[in-house]
Design an enzyme around this catalytic site. Sequence first.
Site, mmCIF file in Angstrom:
data_model
loop_
_atom_site.group_PDB
_atom_site.id
_atom_site.type_symbol
_atom_site.label_atom_id
_atom_site.label_comp_id
_atom_site.label_asym_id
_atom_site.label_seq_id
_atom_site.Cartn_x
_atom_site.Cartn_y
_atom_site.Cartn_z
ATOM 1 N N GLY A 1 28.143 124.016 20.946
ATOM 2 C CA GLY A 1 28.294 125.466 20.974
ATOM 3 C C GLY A 1 28.351 126.075 19.587
ATOM 4 O O GLY A 1 29.040 127.075 19.367
ATOM 5 N N GLY B 1 27.840 129.903 18.827
ATOM 6 C CA GLY B 1 28.794 130.899 19.295
ATOM 7 C C GLY B 1 29.763 131.334 18.215
ATOM 8 O O GLY B 1 29.739 130.866 17.073
ATOM 9 N N GLN B 2 30.633 132.246 18.603
ATOM 10 C CA GLN B 2 31.652 132.769 17.689
ATOM 11 C C GLN B 2 32.472 131.648 17.061
ATOM 12 O O GLN B 2 32.512 131.478 15.836
ATOM 13 C CB GLN B 2 32.569 133.724 18.458
ATOM 14 N N ASP B 3 33.127 130.844 17.882
ATOM 15 C CA ASP B 3 34.014 129.808 17.370
ATOM 16 C C ASP B 3 33.247 128.706 16.658
ATOM 17 O O ASP B 3 33.662 128.228 15.599
ATOM 18 C CB ASP B 3 34.830 129.195 18.515
ATOM 19 N N GLN C 1 30.100 128.076 29.417
ATOM 20 C CA GLN C 1 29.785 129.369 30.011
ATOM 21 C C GLN C 1 31.131 130.077 30.039
ATOM 22 O O GLN C 1 31.964 129.820 30.891
ATOM 23 C CB GLN C 1 29.217 129.196 31.420
ATOM 24 N N SER C 2 31.367 130.970 29.091
ATOM 25 C CA SER C 2 32.710 131.503 28.872
ATOM 26 C C SER C 2 32.898 132.946 29.314
ATOM 27 O O SER C 2 33.957 133.532 29.057
ATOM 28 C CB SER C 2 33.076 131.386 27.383
ATOM 29 N N THR D 1 41.508 127.150 27.736
ATOM 30 C CA THR D 1 41.630 128.604 27.759
ATOM 31 C C THR D 1 42.888 129.075 28.472
ATOM 32 O O THR D 1 43.368 128.425 29.416
ATOM 33 C CB THR D 1 40.402 129.234 28.454
ATOM 34 N N GLU E 1 42.940 131.398 30.466
ATOM 35 C CA GLU E 1 42.566 131.788 31.831
ATOM 36 C C GLU E 1 43.012 130.731 32.851
ATOM 37 O O GLU E 1 43.033 131.006 34.046
ATOM 38 C CB GLU E 1 41.063 132.004 31.931
ATOM 39 N N TYR F 1 35.569 130.468 36.222
ATOM 40 C CA TYR F 1 35.646 130.034 34.831
ATOM 41 C C TYR F 1 36.958 129.299 34.582
ATOM 42 O O TYR F 1 36.982 128.205 33.996
ATOM 43 C CB TYR F 1 35.541 131.241 33.895
ATOM 44 N N LYS G 1 37.419 125.250 33.632
ATOM 45 C CA LYS G 1 38.078 124.855 32.396
ATOM 46 C C LYS G 1 39.332 124.016 32.667
ATOM 47 O O LYS G 1 39.683 123.120 31.883
ATOM 48 C CB LYS G 1 38.449 126.094 31.580
ATOM 49 N N HIS H 1 40.589 135.532 21.663
ATOM 50 C CA HIS H 1 40.416 135.696 20.222
ATOM 51 C C HIS H 1 39.062 136.325 19.961
ATOM 52 O O HIS H 1 38.073 136.004 20.604
ATOM 53 C CB HIS H 1 40.558 134.364 19.488
#
Length: 351
Positions: free
Chosen positions: A8, A11-13, A85-86, A127, A129, A151, A155, A181
């Site tokens: 990944g 992506g952002q992270d 898939q976040s 996460t 979530e 999701y 996870k 974040h």
Amino acid sequence: MKTALITGVTGQDGSYLAEFLLEKQGYRNVIGLTRRKAQPSDRNLKRLIPHPSAILVEGNLEDGVFLSQLFSTYKIDECYNLAAQSFVAYSFKNPVGTLMANTLGTMNLLEAIRHHSPGTRYYQASTSEMYGGFQDTPMSEKHDFHPRSPYGTSKLAAYWHTVNMREAFGLFACNGILFNHESPRRGEDFVTQKIVRGAVAYKRWKEDGEKGESPVLKLGNLEAKRDWGDARDFVRGMWLALQQEEPGDYVLATGKARSVREFVEIAFRHPQIAAKIYWEGKGQDEIGRDEKGRKVLEVDPQFYRPSEVNVLLGDWTLAREKLGWSPEISFDNTVNDMVHSALDRATRESI
């Protein structure tokens, strides 16, 4: 000198973590796993691509044979599994695809490590979530899980599989239970970027002479509260988790819950936008107006989740005590950075 694998990475992270590791100068190579659709022009990779220690590899976590070959080819000291898939809302529309990407992908990755590289230190991006938001007290590693979305369930399965591989086979496998974040690199589908784009659209409308009606930002539950941190802080916590003598699971959070409404107010209050939002109505009938009474926001029921998570608040005591980690970037600074970045992009695209 170590070699790290980041799934990944576009992506952002993933992109922030790759840059963080390369700046550490203790890494021979940082391998970034991308899907075929990722392009070298991807804006999150612009700082990574020219680095001589960065290697981009195309592949898919659902392909166990590919992963076995990857761990057989490279001596990978650290593996950070950030691919997922976040997008929570999309997981309700495609639960099977979410499960395949988030759960099966994790299983394949850990199997490749177990059989071909058991000395690899593994980080699993979990996460908040998974908690489900039934409590308004800070949630730690000791709290029960009750996910409220496909999701979250996908996870949670990946979380427990990581724990099981650690306990059953002695792998150095860690979970980072990350609360929300953000950053300028946040994916375009997320509500925070939607808010930022709405603020920028409002500014451009004013600069264009306020022609026609003001643009209206449509959102779901304004009262939903999240413990919003900054991705640039969180990638440091990921790295710290793999530098410990023993593997463990760690909550990364700020300990402060902010509402979607607060995020809106800060975004529109950015110095280059300078708009104050005034609220009218309640619940699904609520609207937001600017100082001249023009509607700039309305609640749209279609953006409510089928099962809502009202509050997510994290307790990061263990990360502070064991990792020496703490959040450093404030919520206001994160939001302002996102708005500033969006304004820059809008300016470049209009030239």
